[in-house]
Each structure stands twice: as structure tokens, then as C-alpha cells.
Design an enzyme around this catalytic site. Structure first.
Site, mmCIF file in Angstrom:
data_model
loop_
_atom_site.group_PDB
_atom_site.id
_atom_site.type_symbol
_atom_site.label_atom_id
_atom_site.label_comp_id
_atom_site.label_asym_id
_atom_site.label_seq_id
_atom_site.Cartn_x
_atom_site.Cartn_y
_atom_site.Cartn_z
ATOM 1 N N GLU A 187 51.868 32.780 49.529
ATOM 2 C CA GLU A 187 52.456 32.154 48.334
ATOM 3 C C GLU A 187 51.746 32.663 47.084
ATOM 4 O OE1 GLU A 187 52.883 27.866 46.097
ATOM 5 O OE2 GLU A 187 52.011 27.915 48.096
ATOM 6 N N ARG A 204 50.489 44.214 41.683
ATOM 7 C CA ARG A 204 51.592 44.311 42.638
ATOM 8 C C ARG A 204 51.572 43.115 43.576
ATOM 9 N NH1 ARG A 204 55.511 48.570 42.456
ATOM 10 N NH2 ARG A 204 54.490 50.302 41.391
ATOM 11 N N ASN A 254 41.334 36.237 44.949
ATOM 12 C CA ASN A 254 42.003 36.640 43.709
ATOM 13 C C ASN A 254 41.461 35.785 42.576
ATOM 14 O OD1 ASN A 254 43.962 37.969 42.045
ATOM 15 N ND2 ASN A 254 45.228 36.124 42.120
ATOM 16 N N ASP A 271 49.819 33.189 43.972
ATOM 17 C CA ASP A 271 48.885 32.332 43.230
ATOM 18 C C ASP A 271 48.796 30.926 43.840
ATOM 19 O OD1 ASP A 271 48.467 34.442 41.432
ATOM 20 O OD2 ASP A 271 50.113 33.789 40.152
ATOM 21 N N HIS A 293 42.840 34.236 38.879
ATOM 22 C CA HIS A 293 44.074 34.028 38.117
ATOM 23 C C HIS A 293 43.720 33.349 36.797
ATOM 24 C CE1 HIS A 293 48.320 33.455 37.440
ATOM 25 N NE2 HIS A 293 48.052 32.217 37.059
ATOM 26 N N SER A 314 40.906 30.524 37.685
ATOM 27 C CA SER A 314 40.733 30.007 39.048
ATOM 28 C C SER A 314 40.454 31.158 39.998
ATOM 29 C CB SER A 314 42.024 29.318 39.529
ATOM 30 O OG SER A 314 42.458 28.331 38.637
HETATM 31 C C1 GRF Z 1 42.451 38.982 34.570
HETATM 32 O O1 GRF Z 1 42.856 38.180 33.514
HETATM 33 C C2 GRF Z 1 42.685 38.306 35.876
HETATM 34 O O2 GRF Z 1 42.594 36.923 35.805
HETATM 35 C C3 GRF Z 1 44.103 38.701 36.203
HETATM 36 O O3 GRF Z 1 44.215 40.026 35.741
HETATM 37 C C4 GRF Z 1 43.309 40.234 34.665
HETATM 38 C C5 GRF Z 1 42.498 41.453 35.003
HETATM 39 O O4 GRF Z 1 41.670 41.813 33.940
HETATM 40 N N1 GRF Z 1 44.358 38.576 37.610
HETATM 41 P P1 GRF Z 1 40.607 42.989 34.127
HETATM 42 O O5 GRF Z 1 41.393 44.240 34.550
HETATM 43 O O6 GRF Z 1 39.646 42.573 35.170
HETATM 44 O O7 GRF Z 1 39.997 43.147 32.773
#
Ligand code: GRF
Length: 221
Positions: free
Chosen positions: A149, A97, A113, A151, A115, A142
Site C-alpha cells: 500500500e 517510482r 521509506n 505510503d 515520506h 514519517s
Molecule cells: C524527501 O522529501 C522524501 O521525504 C521524499 O522524497 C524527498 C527526497 O529528497 N520521499 P532528497 O532527494 O533526499 O533530497
């Protein structure tokens, strides 16, 4: 050298399988992260990661959107749940979300986070497919601080690997996940021990501002 305040009580937000959350729990159990996951929260009551965390004895909570509820009101409930657990670091691990701006500002400098791309390339969804479409020769993940903003917050650490001729989106997803499970606990560990903070908008590790994210190459298995 300036040392940040340790952030030892960690709230993890997930929406799905939670493999990054499990990697973090493992790292805490090994003692690699000097912190404790005090709650795992999902907007999806059926998220597989919730039951996995509960099976490890971690307090879990589902906070789905109520019908008609605004993002602001939902994220206020989320904030209260995090604060009730006394968390001082918020770790987004596949939380799908978009977060309310005021929520993000409240946890500014205390929210990370991960990504699945080498930011700033490929913000948003479907990163593995987009890497292939763009003909990128390298791909990765990353870890960054969260700002309003999407990501777009300052990156701390990136792990990267070579894209192979035979790769498809699934092979890249699996390879990048392996990177994530290494680099995310490492960065959370830095924050938990007080080695990592943000100073003047720049991630700062052991008192050294990171003008560029740290980068680490990973071999393909
Ligand atoms: C990962 O690829 C992460 O980079 C992205 O969401 C995915 C989550 O995977 N933000 P998991 O639920 O931790 O297996």
C-alpha cells in the site's frame, strides 16, 4: 526481549538530489549508523545524487526503465542489482517510482521509506501544498516500513513542527527536509544495529512493539 538480526549492508534507492542519502552517508561516516551503504541506485541516470554518492566512493548504478519494459521486469533487474551487492536493507530516499508488488514482498520487513508528511495524512505527492490547503497546524515527516500500500506501511518514527502563518510550500519543504535528515539516519541506525525489526506486523524497537509511531517535536529555525 527479542533482538532483530542486524542489517548492516544498505542499498539506497534515489531518483533526485539525494540529500537524505547524503545524510545517511554522513551518519555512517560518523559511526552513528553501524552499517555501510554498499550501493546507491537510481532509475534516473542523471540524478544528482548518483554523482554525489560516487564522489564519496560509493558504488552507484543507474537502472532506468527500458522502452516498453514492465514494472515487474524492471524491478526484477533492480532486485538482482541489490542482491549482487549483498544488501540486507533497502532504503528508499526519494525513489519516485511505484515498486512492483513482488519486489515489495521480497524485501518485506527489510525496506524503509521516508515520506514528507505525518502519515496517514497526505499520502502521495505535493504534501507541503496540501498541508497549507488543509490548514494543518503541524507538519513533518514519517519513516515507515514499505508494504504494497503506497505510503501505507507501519510507521516507526515521525518528526513534526509547527506550521507558521507565513509558511509557503517551499519554507515547509526546507523545514521538513531538516527533520528528515535527522530521523531517517536514526531509524536506519536502529535497523542496522538490530534494535529495530517487524514482529507480527508491528515495528518493534528493543523488543517493544510500537503501537503508534514514536514522535519527536522539532523547533523551527
Ligand atoms: C524527501 O522529501 C522524501 O521525504 C521524499 O522524497 C524527498 C527526497 O529528497 N520521499 P532528497 O532527494 O533526499 O533530497
Amino acid at each position: 526481549m527479542s533482538i532483530a538480526r542486524p542489517a548492516r549492508r544498505i542499498a539506497v534507492l534515489i531518483s533526485g538530489t539525494g540529500s537524505n542519502m547524503l545524510a545517511l552517508l554522513d551518519a555512517c561516516a560518523r559511526g552513528d549508523v553501524a552499517g555501510e551503504v554498499v550501493t546507491v541506485i537510481s532509475d534516473q541516470p542523471q540524478a544528482a545524487g548518483l554523482s554525489k554518492a560516487a564522489a564519496r566512493g560509493v558504488p552507484v548504478e543507474a537502472i532506468p526503465y527500458e522502452p516498453g519494459e514492465s514494472r515487474h521486469d524492471h524491478d526484477l533487474r533492480l532486485r538482482r542489482a541489490i542482491e549482487q551487492r549483498g544488501a540486507d536493507l533497502v532504503v528508499l530516499a526519494g525513489y519516485m517510482r511505484i515498486l512492483d508488488v513482488q519486489f515489495v514482498q521480497h524485501f518485506a520487513d527489510r525496506m524503509l521509506n521516508i515520506h514528507p508528511s505525518l502519515l496517514p495524512r497526505h499520502k502521495g505527492l505535493h504534501t507541503h501544498r496540501r498541508v497549507l490547503e488543509a490548514g494543518d497546524l503541524v507538519h513533518g515527516a514519517s519513516v515507515h516500513y514499505v508494504t504494497p500500500e503506497l505510503d501505507g506501511g507501519p510507521c516507526v518514527l515521525q518528526g513534526y513542527l509547527a506550521v507558521r502563518a507565513g509558511d509557503d510550500a517551499e519554507s515547509l519543504r526546507l523545514a521538513v527536509h531538516r527533520i528528515e535528515h535527522v530521523i531517517y539516519p536514526r531509524v536506519v541506525g536502529w535497523a542496522a544495529s538490530g534494535r529495530l525489526t517487524i514482529l507480527d506486523g508491528l515495528p518493534t524497537l528493543d523488543g517493544v512493539p510500537l503501537q503508534q509511531p514514536l514522535r519527536e517535536e522539532f523547533a523551527r529555525s
